[in-house]
Write a protein that holds these residues in place. Sequence first.
Motif, mmCIF file in Angstrom:
data_model
loop_
_atom_site.group_PDB
_atom_site.id
_atom_site.type_symbol
_atom_site.label_atom_id
_atom_site.label_comp_id
_atom_site.label_asym_id
_atom_site.label_seq_id
_atom_site.Cartn_x
_atom_site.Cartn_y
_atom_site.Cartn_z
ATOM 1 N N SER A 106 0.840 -1.194 0.000
ATOM 2 C CA SER A 106 0.000 0.000 0.000
ATOM 3 C C SER A 106 0.879 1.250 0.000
ATOM 4 C CB SER A 106 -0.904 0.004 1.233
ATOM 5 O OG SER A 106 -1.736 -1.133 1.249
ATOM 6 N N VAL A 107 0.406 2.305 -0.662
ATOM 7 C CA VAL A 107 1.182 3.537 -0.770
ATOM 8 C C VAL A 107 1.530 4.080 0.613
ATOM 9 C CG1 VAL A 107 1.074 5.945 -1.528
ATOM 10 C CG2 VAL A 107 0.279 4.130 -3.044
ATOM 11 N N SER A 108 0.622 3.943 1.576
ATOM 12 C CA SER A 108 0.880 4.442 2.933
ATOM 13 C C SER A 108 1.962 3.651 3.652
ATOM 14 C CB SER A 108 -0.407 4.424 3.762
ATOM 15 O OG SER A 108 -1.314 5.396 3.316
ATOM 16 N N HIS A 109 2.340 2.495 3.118
ATOM 17 C CA HIS A 109 3.351 1.657 3.766
ATOM 18 C C HIS A 109 4.673 1.649 3.004
ATOM 19 C CE1 HIS A 109 -0.260 -0.702 5.577
ATOM 20 N NE2 HIS A 109 0.041 0.380 6.276
ATOM 21 N N ILE A 110 4.782 2.461 1.948
ATOM 22 C CA ILE A 110 6.025 2.537 1.182
ATOM 23 C C ILE A 110 6.859 3.689 1.733
ATOM 24 C CG2 ILE A 110 7.027 2.995 -1.083
ATOM 25 C CD1 ILE A 110 4.572 1.715 -2.336
ATOM 26 N N ASN A 111 7.976 3.358 2.345
ATOM 27 C CA ASN A 111 8.834 4.374 2.951
ATOM 28 C C ASN A 111 9.651 5.098 1.895
ATOM 29 O OD1 ASN A 111 8.024 3.748 5.612
ATOM 30 N ND2 ASN A 111 9.446 2.016 5.649
ATOM 31 N N LEU A 112 9.786 6.409 2.069
ATOM 32 C CA LEU A 112 10.547 7.242 1.139
ATOM 33 C C LEU A 112 11.738 7.858 1.863
ATOM 34 C CD1 LEU A 112 7.545 9.054 -0.594
ATOM 35 C CD2 LEU A 112 8.835 7.099 -1.449
ATOM 36 N N THR A 113 12.844 7.995 1.130
ATOM 37 C CA THR A 113 14.061 8.542 1.712
ATOM 38 C C THR A 113 14.143 10.046 1.481
ATOM 39 O OG1 THR A 113 15.358 8.263 -0.312
ATOM 40 C CG2 THR A 113 15.223 6.359 1.203
ATOM 41 N N PRO A 114 14.945 10.775 2.280
ATOM 42 C CA PRO A 114 15.145 12.207 2.025
ATOM 43 C C PRO A 114 15.673 12.476 0.618
ATOM 44 C CG PRO A 114 15.958 11.633 4.207
ATOM 45 C CD PRO A 114 15.591 10.339 3.532
ATOM 46 N N GLY A 115 16.499 11.559 0.114
ATOM 47 C CA GLY A 115 17.029 11.737 -1.236
ATOM 48 C C GLY A 115 15.948 11.717 -2.293
ATOM 49 N N GLN A 116 14.973 10.817 -2.135
ATOM 50 C CA GLN A 116 13.863 10.753 -3.092
ATOM 51 C C GLN A 116 13.034 12.033 -3.053
ATOM 52 O OE1 GLN A 116 12.554 6.917 -1.401
ATOM 53 N NE2 GLN A 116 12.343 6.189 -3.508
ATOM 54 N N TRP A 117 12.753 12.500 -1.845
ATOM 55 C CA TRP A 117 11.986 13.738 -1.697
ATOM 56 C C TRP A 117 12.738 14.917 -2.325
ATOM 57 C CZ3 TRP A 117 7.120 14.083 -1.043
ATOM 58 C CH2 TRP A 117 6.411 13.209 -0.208
ATOM 59 N N ASN A 118 14.037 15.033 -1.989
ATOM 60 C CA ASN A 118 14.813 16.193 -2.441
ATOM 61 C C ASN A 118 14.892 16.269 -3.963
ATOM 62 O OD1 ASN A 118 15.293 17.152 0.130
ATOM 63 N ND2 ASN A 118 17.198 15.992 0.374
ATOM 64 N N LYS A 119 15.028 15.123 -4.607
ATOM 65 C CA LYS A 119 15.110 15.126 -6.069
ATOM 66 C C LYS A 119 13.825 15.672 -6.684
ATOM 67 C CE LYS A 119 16.357 12.198 -9.990
ATOM 68 N NZ LYS A 119 16.768 10.838 -10.443
ATOM 69 N N SER A 120 12.673 15.228 -6.163
ATOM 70 C CA SER A 120 11.383 15.713 -6.687
ATOM 71 C C SER A 120 11.173 17.186 -6.360
ATOM 72 C CB SER A 120 10.237 14.878 -6.104
ATOM 73 O OG SER A 120 10.333 13.537 -6.505
ATOM 74 N N LEU A 121 11.577 17.585 -5.161
ATOM 75 C CA LEU A 121 11.414 18.983 -4.759
ATOM 76 C C LEU A 121 12.295 19.901 -5.589
ATOM 77 C CD1 LEU A 121 11.270 18.396 -0.907
ATOM 78 C CD2 LEU A 121 9.481 19.523 -2.249
ATOM 79 N N GLU A 122 13.525 19.479 -5.844
ATOM 80 C CA GLU A 122 14.427 20.292 -6.664
ATOM 81 C C GLU A 122 13.895 20.430 -8.091
ATOM 82 O OE1 GLU A 122 18.180 18.353 -6.305
ATOM 83 O OE2 GLU A 122 18.477 18.971 -4.211
#
Length: 543
Positions: free
Chosen positions: A170-186
């Motif tokens: 489930s999407v709510s159970h898929i952990n995301l890393t700071p690196g994944q977030w930062n790439k999308s945010l940048e």
Amino acid sequence: MNVVSDSLKSGSALADNYINHFSQVQELYGNDFRQKESWSSRAAWLDESEETRVNRKSLVDCLRQYNNKHNDHKVVHNSLDLLEQTGTLAVVGGQQSGLFTGSLLVVYKALTIVLAAKEAQEKLQRPVVPVFWIAGEDHDWDEVNHTYVMTPDLQVAKIKMDSVPGPRDSVSHINLTPGQWNKSLEHLASLLPDSMNKPEIMEMLHQAAEESGNLSDAFAKLLGRLFGEMGLILLDSADPLLRKLEIPVFERIINQNDELGQTYQRAAARITGQGYPLQADVTSDGANLFYIYEGNRLLLQKQDGSFTDRKGIVSFTKEELLTQLKDHPERFSNNVLTRPLMQESLLPVLCTVLGQGEISYWAITKDAFPVLGLKMPILLPRMSFTLVSGTLRKYMAHFGLSFQDVQHRFEDARQSWLNAEAGLHIDPKFEETRSALEKLYEPLIRELGTIQPGLISLGEKNKDKILEQISYLERKTKQALEKQHEAALRQWDQIYVSLFPMGKPQERVYNTFYYINRYSFGWIRDILGSCSSYTAEHQIIEM
């Protein structure tokens, strides 16, 4: 801000008839959302059926813990206090948790929920609270891991979260890393034009990412920032605390699975019998439940008296499945046909706010509700908008374009304008030339064939080459004409890419924060203020 109504092309004939020609589909649904009696009779039934739902206090305790983490607003707590009281009703709608809230339709669904709850409260003279159901139990990562903005060169740019290795959880159970977030945010930061609002937007998104371990939590925090002050309660369908409350409902779904399946099949036959396509899979062996095994969300089906998945990875008798439910409720999850039953079993749903696709597949569930002692709620179509800037409106006025022209006749209108500017009707002139050539060539080729049969084939090839050269000249002529009117044609492109990016309605593509960057955070509340009342008609918002 000016608001005018105008129709938007529908993706579903069944939903279109539900909204505009209800009498044609009344048998498939029941209550008409436009009739006042539907609302009063629904409210009366909810009062009578309080015991068919989970305990209010237990539900609100669960929702309070969740909203304390992601949506901690005084007005939300007031909504929760009201929901805990017997007699309070709810307007409910939901969506999958998209990247940076996903497309505009998510915001429009939340707006509809808030406005409909307010109107229903005034209409019925009793408390009605808005609830947003985050479909965090869904596992289609590729459907939620991206969003779109328009670039200054009129391209539709896709911002995507890096793929997540591992099982299809489930999407709510898929952990995301700071690196994944930062790439999308940048990537988003590089695409958003500089504005007064951009620093606040990026700060909000970074904060949501830093405080969230997964996409659903970030989605909830952003929705809370946008709608918490309007009292919107948030619920994540994958919340482990919620799952424990759902055990009795899952028990009923498992025990009466055969009967539920039969209602789905009969409804599907009625729908297709009236000429409508099905918007959800209905199979004779479908259990319409998911079981999560080693992080994989497996759709269960019935086979030889057992509940198993398509690949046979798991297999349970009914008794074993019920034992699993008791010991591990977090392993169970609904599909699109049992989720409406779960929603109805948890909340006093006065009406549910749905998009057109949802309206279509909810028709399959109508007769399933009574199997569990429930009734289908009122189905309220989500409000629909297209945002049009002042500049865009000026361009449309200059070219004599209506919204319907852009939606249905854009390419023809563009070419007609270009031809008129050049004083040359390119298409008919070249078509006339091709036709004249063929009329002259055909008799000649037949005569040549009397000299030698092989000349017919040679003549046909020669004719085709000449026609190819005429088409080549036609393309070059159009390119030259477009080059001559490049600035004006860019305005035409801006109109279409703004209103129908990738050929789809604006609300289904562009991200909310693209417009917040342009118009500030206040535009969402402005739209709510500009809508004097709920309407199912598509509305053009002139910004």
